[in-house]
Motif scaffolding. Structure first.
Motif, PDB file in Angstrom:
ATOM      1  N   LEU A 130      36.101  46.797  24.194  1.00 25.73           N
ATOM      2  CA  LEU A 130      35.562  45.641  23.470  1.00 25.73           C
ATOM      3  C   LEU A 130      34.371  46.032  22.603  1.00 25.73           C
ATOM      4  CD1 LEU A 130      35.488  42.905  26.272  1.00 25.73           C
ATOM      5  CD2 LEU A 130      37.336  43.453  24.680  1.00 25.73           C
ATOM      6  N   SER A 131      34.103  45.204  21.607  1.00 28.47           N
ATOM      7  CA  SER A 131      32.883  45.363  20.809  1.00 28.47           C
ATOM      8  C   SER A 131      31.696  44.841  21.621  1.00 28.47           C
ATOM      9  CB  SER A 131      33.003  44.558  19.512  1.00 28.47           C
ATOM     10  OG  SER A 131      32.918  43.172  19.815  1.00 28.47           O
ATOM     11  N   GLY A 132      30.488  45.138  21.162  1.00 28.80           N
ATOM     12  CA  GLY A 132      29.289  44.676  21.859  1.00 28.80           C
ATOM     13  C   GLY A 132      29.247  43.162  22.007  1.00 28.80           C
ATOM     14  N   GLY A 133      29.589  42.463  20.941  1.00 25.30           N
ATOM     15  CA  GLY A 133      29.565  40.998  20.975  1.00 25.30           C
ATOM     16  C   GLY A 133      30.600  40.445  21.943  1.00 25.30           C
ATOM     17  N   GLU A 134      31.760  41.096  21.985  1.00 25.34           N
ATOM     18  CA  GLU A 134      32.799  40.656  22.923  1.00 25.34           C
ATOM     19  C   GLU A 134      32.369  40.931  24.363  1.00 25.34           C
ATOM     20  OE1 GLU A 134      36.531  41.370  19.837  1.00 25.34           O
ATOM     21  OE2 GLU A 134      35.954  42.944  21.238  1.00 25.34           O
ATOM     22  N   MET A 135      31.771  42.103  24.579  1.00 27.49           N
ATOM     23  CA  MET A 135      31.289  42.415  25.935  1.00 27.49           C
ATOM     24  C   MET A 135      30.288  41.370  26.388  1.00 27.49           C
ATOM     25  SD  MET A 135      30.681  46.473  26.142  1.00 27.49           S
ATOM     26  CE  MET A 135      31.905  47.660  25.597  1.00 27.49           C
ATOM     27  N   GLN A 136      29.445  40.946  25.456  1.00 22.42           N
ATOM     28  CA  GLN A 136      28.424  39.988  25.857  1.00 22.42           C
ATOM     29  C   GLN A 136      29.033  38.611  26.128  1.00 22.42           C
ATOM     30  OE1 GLN A 136      26.132  40.852  27.319  1.00 22.42           O
ATOM     31  NE2 GLN A 136      24.109  40.461  26.513  1.00 22.42           N
ATOM     32  N   ARG A 137      30.147  38.306  25.490  1.00 25.92           N
ATOM     33  CA  ARG A 137      30.831  37.051  25.832  1.00 25.92           C
ATOM     34  C   ARG A 137      31.465  37.152  27.224  1.00 25.92           C
ATOM     35  NH1 ARG A 137      34.763  35.511  21.350  1.00 25.92           N
ATOM     36  NH2 ARG A 137      34.267  37.472  20.318  1.00 25.92           N
ATOM     37  N   VAL A 138      31.916  38.343  27.582  1.00 29.06           N
ATOM     38  CA  VAL A 138      32.405  38.542  28.951  1.00 29.06           C
ATOM     39  C   VAL A 138      31.239  38.333  29.934  1.00 29.06           C
ATOM     40  CG1 VAL A 138      33.445  40.143  30.607  1.00 29.06           C
ATOM     41  CG2 VAL A 138      34.186  40.178  28.216  1.00 29.06           C
ATOM     42  N   ALA A 139      30.067  38.850  29.566  1.00 32.74           N
ATOM     43  CA  ALA A 139      28.896  38.686  30.445  1.00 32.74           C
ATOM     44  C   ALA A 139      28.554  37.202  30.635  1.00 32.74           C
ATOM     45  CB  ALA A 139      27.701  39.462  29.885  1.00 32.74           C
ATOM     46  N   VAL A 140      28.766  36.412  29.596  1.00 32.47           N
ATOM     47  CA  VAL A 140      28.531  34.961  29.693  1.00 32.47           C
ATOM     48  C   VAL A 140      29.520  34.348  30.687  1.00 32.47           C
ATOM     49  CG1 VAL A 140      28.693  32.767  28.435  1.00 32.47           C
ATOM     50  CG2 VAL A 140      27.516  34.719  27.388  1.00 32.47           C
ATOM     51  N   ALA A 141      30.784  34.704  30.532  1.00 33.43           N
ATOM     52  CA  ALA A 141      31.816  34.178  31.448  1.00 33.43           C
ATOM     53  C   ALA A 141      31.525  34.613  32.880  1.00 33.43           C
ATOM     54  CB  ALA A 141      33.197  34.671  31.007  1.00 33.43           C
ATOM     55  N   ARG A 142      31.164  35.873  33.043  1.00 32.58           N
ATOM     56  CA  ARG A 142      30.898  36.409  34.382  1.00 32.58           C
ATOM     57  C   ARG A 142      29.708  35.703  35.041  1.00 32.58           C
ATOM     58  NH1 ARG A 142      28.961  42.483  34.645  1.00 32.58           N
ATOM     59  NH2 ARG A 142      27.363  41.421  33.440  1.00 32.58           N
ATOM     60  N   ALA A 143      28.693  35.375  34.242  1.00 29.35           N
ATOM     61  CA  ALA A 143      27.506  34.717  34.801  1.00 29.35           C
ATOM     62  C   ALA A 143      27.859  33.357  35.403  1.00 29.35           C
ATOM     63  CB  ALA A 143      26.440  34.566  33.722  1.00 29.35           C
ATOM     64  N   LEU A 144      28.978  32.773  34.928  1.00 29.83           N
ATOM     65  CA  LEU A 144      29.344  31.428  35.389  1.00 29.83           C
ATOM     66  C   LEU A 144      30.363  31.425  36.520  1.00 29.83           C
ATOM     67  CD1 LEU A 144      29.203  30.025  31.861  1.00 29.83           C
ATOM     68  CD2 LEU A 144      28.256  28.771  33.790  1.00 29.83           C
ATOM     69  N   GLU A 154      17.210  38.360  26.527  1.00 27.53           N
ATOM     70  CA  GLU A 154      17.627  38.952  25.258  1.00 27.53           C
ATOM     71  C   GLU A 154      19.141  39.156  25.202  1.00 27.53           C
ATOM     72  OE1 GLU A 154      16.053  39.736  22.576  1.00 27.53           O
ATOM     73  OE2 GLU A 154      13.958  39.674  23.148  1.00 27.53           O
ATOM     74  N   PRO A 155      19.923  38.106  25.405  1.00 26.89           N
ATOM     75  CA  PRO A 155      21.377  38.307  25.473  1.00 26.89           C
ATOM     76  C   PRO A 155      21.980  38.824  24.170  1.00 26.89           C
ATOM     77  CG  PRO A 155      20.872  35.970  25.355  1.00 26.89           C
ATOM     78  CD  PRO A 155      19.567  36.683  25.546  1.00 26.89           C
ATOM     79  N   THR A 156      21.267  38.629  23.062  1.00 25.39           N
ATOM     80  CA  THR A 156      21.797  39.136  21.790  1.00 25.39           C
ATOM     81  C   THR A 156      20.882  40.208  21.204  1.00 25.39           C
ATOM     82  OG1 THR A 156      20.709  37.309  20.616  1.00 25.39           O
ATOM     83  CG2 THR A 156      23.002  36.987  21.244  1.00 25.39           C
ATOM     84  N   GLY A 157      20.004  40.733  22.035  1.00 24.40           N
ATOM     85  CA  GLY A 157      19.011  41.705  21.569  1.00 24.40           C
ATOM     86  C   GLY A 157      19.610  43.002  21.063  1.00 24.40           C
ATOM     87  N   ASN A 158      20.835  43.271  21.459  1.00 21.67           N
ATOM     88  CA  ASN A 158      21.463  44.521  21.071  1.00 21.67           C
ATOM     89  C   ASN A 158      22.550  44.302  20.016  1.00 21.67           C
ATOM     90  OD1 ASN A 158      21.273  47.298  21.667  1.00 21.67           O
ATOM     91  ND2 ASN A 158      23.255  47.213  22.703  1.00 21.67           N
ATOM     92  N   LEU A 159      22.587  43.095  19.460  1.00 14.29           N
ATOM     93  CA  LEU A 159      23.675  42.762  18.528  1.00 14.29           C
ATOM     94  C   LEU A 159      23.123  42.405  17.155  1.00 14.29           C
ATOM     95  CD1 LEU A 159      25.628  40.307  20.867  1.00 14.29           C
ATOM     96  CD2 LEU A 159      26.084  42.755  20.521  1.00 14.29           C
ATOM     97  N   ASP A 160      23.917  42.676  16.106  1.00 12.65           N
ATOM     98  CA  ASP A 160      23.522  42.180  14.784  1.00 12.65           C
ATOM     99  C   ASP A 160      23.794  40.671  14.746  1.00 12.65           C
ATOM    100  OD1 ASP A 160      26.264  41.669  14.030  1.00 12.65           O
ATOM    101  OD2 ASP A 160      26.466  43.825  13.755  1.00 12.65           O
ATOM    102  N   SER A 161      23.247  40.004  13.738  1.00 17.52           N
ATOM    103  CA  SER A 161      23.295  38.537  13.788  1.00 17.52           C
ATOM    104  C   SER A 161      24.729  38.016  13.671  1.00 17.52           C
ATOM    105  CB  SER A 161      22.392  37.920  12.728  1.00 17.52           C
ATOM    106  OG  SER A 161      22.759  38.399  11.471  1.00 17.52           O
ATOM    107  N   LYS A 162      25.596  38.781  13.010  1.00 16.77           N
ATOM    108  CA  LYS A 162      26.991  38.350  12.879  1.00 16.77           C
ATOM    109  C   LYS A 162      27.704  38.368  14.244  1.00 16.77           C
ATOM    110  CE  LYS A 162      30.951  39.205   9.870  1.00 16.77           C
ATOM    111  NZ  LYS A 162      31.781  40.106  10.674  1.00 16.77           N
TER     112      LYS A 162
END
Ligand SMILES: Nc1ncnc2c1ncn2[C@@H]1O[C@H](COP(=O)(O)OP(=O)(O)OP(=O)(O)O)[C@@H](O)[C@H]1O
Ligand SMILES: [Mg+2]
Length: 248
Positions: free
Chosen positions: A170-184, A195-203
């Motif tokens: 997965l891309s970084g942004g996709e991985m972080q969406r997995v992290a969102v799902a996992r947190a729930l 800093e959930p988006t601290g490692n991602l570009d704004s797009k």
């Protein structure tokens, strides 16, 4: 991969609210009063938090902003039961965290809070579905149920088609969406995001923030998100600024 044996701890219902604060707890999921935290580092005292007071109503999406070193992560660690204050009261979901023993704190971290970090912390060789379901399996939940719930959450963050893929693809942004799902996955009341988006570009950050906001609103969760980004803070219901270990 061998799974860790779930810790032998009592069911969630044994975490009962502090009786004296029952009324406050009903209104505010977070209640902090006079919270200070000092560290001794290389012979020097660092006062990371210096008298933090904070009330967060249930269901609020709160963003915390402030300069590097002002105490944001320290505060999240206290809320997550990962560290203890030097003085002051930390109450979450009616529980005075100072009154919990180690087993209860483990249970608190597992059942009451869901945490999202800046770096995704996914296990690269597991599938997207397995990563999302893992905290539920560790909590002793049946595999079939955990996977069904994980699939539901992954659909909600727009990754329904990617569930069987290895997380490392997965891309970084996709991985972080997995992290969102996992947190729930364990249905926590409170989501903490550092800093959930601290490692991602704004797009790539935008779909992550949208997923975080929409899913937590839909599930009626409370969110405390630390961020340096204006765009990220803009999605929150309320933004508070910290300076020198307290709110301004
Ligand atoms: N375990 C520790 N031991 C010693 N000092 C610490 C420890 N954790 C944090 N600190 C210090 O406490 C202060 C607050 O740190 P904290 O990590 O909370 O800041 P922050 O606001 O999250 O910063 P950033 O935006 O850079 O992540 C800093 O001066 C930091 O060096
Ligand atoms: Mg930090």
């Amino acid at each position: 991969m061998p799974l860790m044996t779930p810790p032998a701890i009592s069911p969630a219902s044994s975490l009962t609210p502090a009786p004296n604060d029952a009324t406050k707890a009903a209104d505010n999921i977070i209640y902090l009063n006079g919270v200070a935290k000092s560290y001794m580092a290389e012979g020097r005292m660092v006062n990371a938090l210096q008298g933090v007071n904070l009330d967060v109503p249930r269901g609020q999406f709160l963003a915390i902003v402030g300069r590097s070193g002002c105490g944001k992560s320290t505060l999240l660690n206290l809320l997550g039961g990962l560290d203890k204050p030097s003085t002051g009261k930390v109450q979450v979901n009616g529980l005075d965290l100072a009154h919990l023993n180690e087993a209860q704190l483990t249970q608190y971290r597992r059942d009451v809070v869901g945490i999202i970090f800046q770096f995704f912390n996914l296990l690269p060789l597991l599938s997207v579905l397995e990563n999302t379901a893992l905290p539920a399996l560790l909590a002793g939940q049946e595999k079939r149920k955990s996977h069904a719930r994980a699939a539901e959450l992954l659909n909600a963050v727009g990754l329904g088609e990617r569930m069987q893929q290895q997380a490392s693809l997965l891309s970084g942004g996709e991985m972080q969406r997995v992290a969102v799902a996992r947190a729930l996955i364990n249905d926590p009341q409170l989501i903490l995001a550092d800093e959930p988006t601290g490692n991602l570009d704004s797009k790539s950050a935008e779909p992550v923030l949208n997923a975080l906001y929409n899913l937590t609103k839909q599930e009626n969760k409370t969110v405390v998100m630390v961020t340096h980004s204006r765009e990220a803070a803009a999605i929150a219901d309320v933004t508070r600024e910290m300076r020198d270990g307290k709110f301004v």
